[in-house]
Write a protein that holds these residues in place. Sequence first.
Motif, short mmCIF file in Angstrom:
data_model
loop_
_atom_site.label_atom_id
_atom_site.label_comp_id
_atom_site.label_asym_id
_atom_site.label_seq_id
_atom_site.Cartn_x
_atom_site.Cartn_y
_atom_site.Cartn_z
N SER A 1 1.81 2.46 7.99
CA SER A 1 2.47 2.48 9.75
C SER A 1 1.31 1.61 11.04
CB SER A 1 2.42 4.13 10.22
OG SER A 1 0.62 3.99 10.46
N VAL A 2 2.44 0.94 10.92
CA VAL A 2 2.21 -0.15 12.28
C VAL A 2 2.61 -0.50 13.08
CG1 VAL A 2 1.42 -2.85 12.20
CG2 VAL A 2 1.20 -1.59 10.19
N LEU A 3 0.77 -0.27 14.95
CA LEU A 3 2.19 0.26 15.92
C LEU A 3 3.11 1.26 15.88
CD1 LEU A 3 3.35 -3.47 16.59
CD2 LEU A 3 1.10 -2.15 17.32
N GLY A 4 2.51 2.33 14.84
CA GLY A 4 3.21 3.67 14.79
C GLY A 4 4.47 3.74 14.86
N ARG A 5 4.48 2.91 13.67
CA ARG A 5 5.89 2.31 12.99
C ARG A 5 5.91 2.91 11.13
NH1 ARG A 5 8.97 -2.57 14.27
NH2 ARG A 5 9.95 -1.66 11.64
N PHE A 6 6.14 4.45 10.35
CA PHE A 6 6.72 4.50 9.72
C PHE A 6 7.45 3.64 8.95
CE2 PHE A 6 4.27 8.57 11.47
CZ PHE A 6 3.13 7.95 10.90
N THR A 7 7.07 3.00 7.77
CA THR A 7 7.69 2.27 6.39
C THR A 7 7.73 2.70 5.46
OG1 THR A 7 5.57 -0.03 6.16
CG2 THR A 7 7.25 -0.02 8.22
N LYS B 1 4.88 -1.69 -1.56
CA LYS B 1 3.62 -2.11 -2.85
C LYS B 1 2.87 -1.34 -2.15
CE LYS B 1 4.19 -5.87 0.33
NZ LYS B 1 3.12 -6.92 1.11
N VAL B 2 1.38 -1.38 -3.03
CA VAL B 2 0.49 0.52 -2.83
C VAL B 2 -0.71 -0.40 -3.10
CG1 VAL B 2 0.82 0.92 -5.18
CG2 VAL B 2 0.07 2.93 -3.26
N LEU B 3 -1.33 0.13 -3.03
CA LEU B 3 -3.37 0.22 -3.01
C LEU B 3 -3.94 1.12 -3.29
CD1 LEU B 3 -5.49 -1.55 -2.62
CD2 LEU B 3 -6.18 -0.93 -0.60
N THR C 1 -12.34 -1.13 5.67
CA THR C 1 -11.82 -2.69 4.68
C THR C 1 -10.11 -1.91 4.43
OG1 THR C 1 -13.74 -3.36 4.84
CG2 THR C 1 -12.11 -4.28 2.96
N ILE C 2 -10.11 -0.21 3.73
CA ILE C 2 -9.26 -0.61 3.18
C ILE C 2 -8.16 -0.51 3.86
CG2 ILE C 2 -7.95 1.57 2.11
CD1 ILE C 2 -10.13 0.12 0.27
N GLY C 3 -8.44 0.21 4.51
CA GLY C 3 -6.89 0.26 6.29
C GLY C 3 -6.35 -1.28 6.85
N ARG C 4 -7.59 -2.18 7.13
CA ARG C 4 -7.01 -3.26 7.14
C ARG C 4 -6.64 -3.85 5.93
NH1 ARG C 4 -11.42 -4.12 9.25
NH2 ARG C 4 -12.64 -5.47 7.19
N PHE C 5 -6.71 -3.77 4.98
CA PHE C 5 -5.19 -4.42 3.74
C PHE C 5 -4.81 -4.12 3.70
CE2 PHE C 5 -4.29 -4.44 -0.14
CZ PHE C 5 -4.92 -5.79 -0.68
N CYS C 6 -4.30 -2.83 4.02
CA CYS C 6 -3.03 -1.50 3.87
C CYS C 6 -2.27 -2.63 5.23
CB CYS C 6 -3.31 -0.61 3.99
SG CYS C 6 -3.77 0.21 2.54
N GLU C 7 -2.49 -2.65 6.50
CA GLU C 7 -2.16 -2.85 6.94
C GLU C 7 -1.41 -4.20 7.34
OE1 GLU C 7 -2.74 -4.74 12.17
OE2 GLU C 7 -3.97 -3.63 10.92
N GLU C 8 -2.06 -5.16 6.62
CA GLU C 8 -2.12 -6.84 6.43
C GLU C 8 -0.75 -6.86 5.53
OE1 GLU C 8 -5.78 -8.68 5.98
OE2 GLU C 8 -6.46 -8.49 7.41
N LYS C 9 -0.96 -6.53 4.78
CA LYS C 9 -0.14 -6.72 3.37
C LYS C 9 1.30 -5.33 3.15
CE LYS C 9 -2.72 -9.20 0.88
NZ LYS C 9 -1.97 -10.43 0.60
N CYS C 10 1.02 -4.93 4.76
CA CYS C 10 1.81 -3.75 4.72
C CYS C 10 2.23 -2.47 3.13
CB CYS C 10 3.59 -3.80 5.64
SG CYS C 10 4.54 -2.16 5.60
N CYS C 11 0.94 -1.75 3.08
CA CYS C 11 1.17 -1.21 1.50
C CYS C 11 1.09 -0.02 1.70
CB CYS C 11 0.63 -1.77 0.57
SG CYS C 11 -1.23 -2.19 1.26
N ASN C 12 1.39 0.93 0.78
CA ASN C 12 1.01 2.27 1.21
C ASN C 12 -0.67 2.39 0.46
OD1 ASN C 12 3.33 3.04 2.51
ND2 ASN C 12 3.87 4.01 0.87
#
Length: 104
Positions: free
Chosen positions: A98-104, A4-6, A46-57
């Motif tokens: 990347s959440v909690l320091g892990r790149f996905t 997924k990407v934003l 807000t953009i960063g929070r959305f990317c974190e919640e949706k786990c998107c680039n």
Amino acid sequence: MVHKVLIDEQALGWIKDNQSKVEEDYEIIYKVGTEPAPKQGSGDKTIGRFCEEKCCNLITGDYTAYLDILENSRIHAIQIEKYSADKAERRMYLRHCSVLGRFT
């Protein structure tokens, strides 16, 4: 791999000419200003929070967007790379989820 990407607000014009490339790389494409993505004018937090919640680039023309995104306590690192290969007026950057320091 993230599927997924934003597309950030600064890249909305760019995506019109590059939709097929992005579709090759991602199954789901969110665009700022189109539900469920953040509204146009939303800040980097807000953009960063959305990317974190949706786990998107994130594809953006704003190479400094990571400054506010790093204020999110769950994001410990950001990997940024050049995304557009053309000689556009403004280069597009890809920020990897990347959440909690892990790149996905």
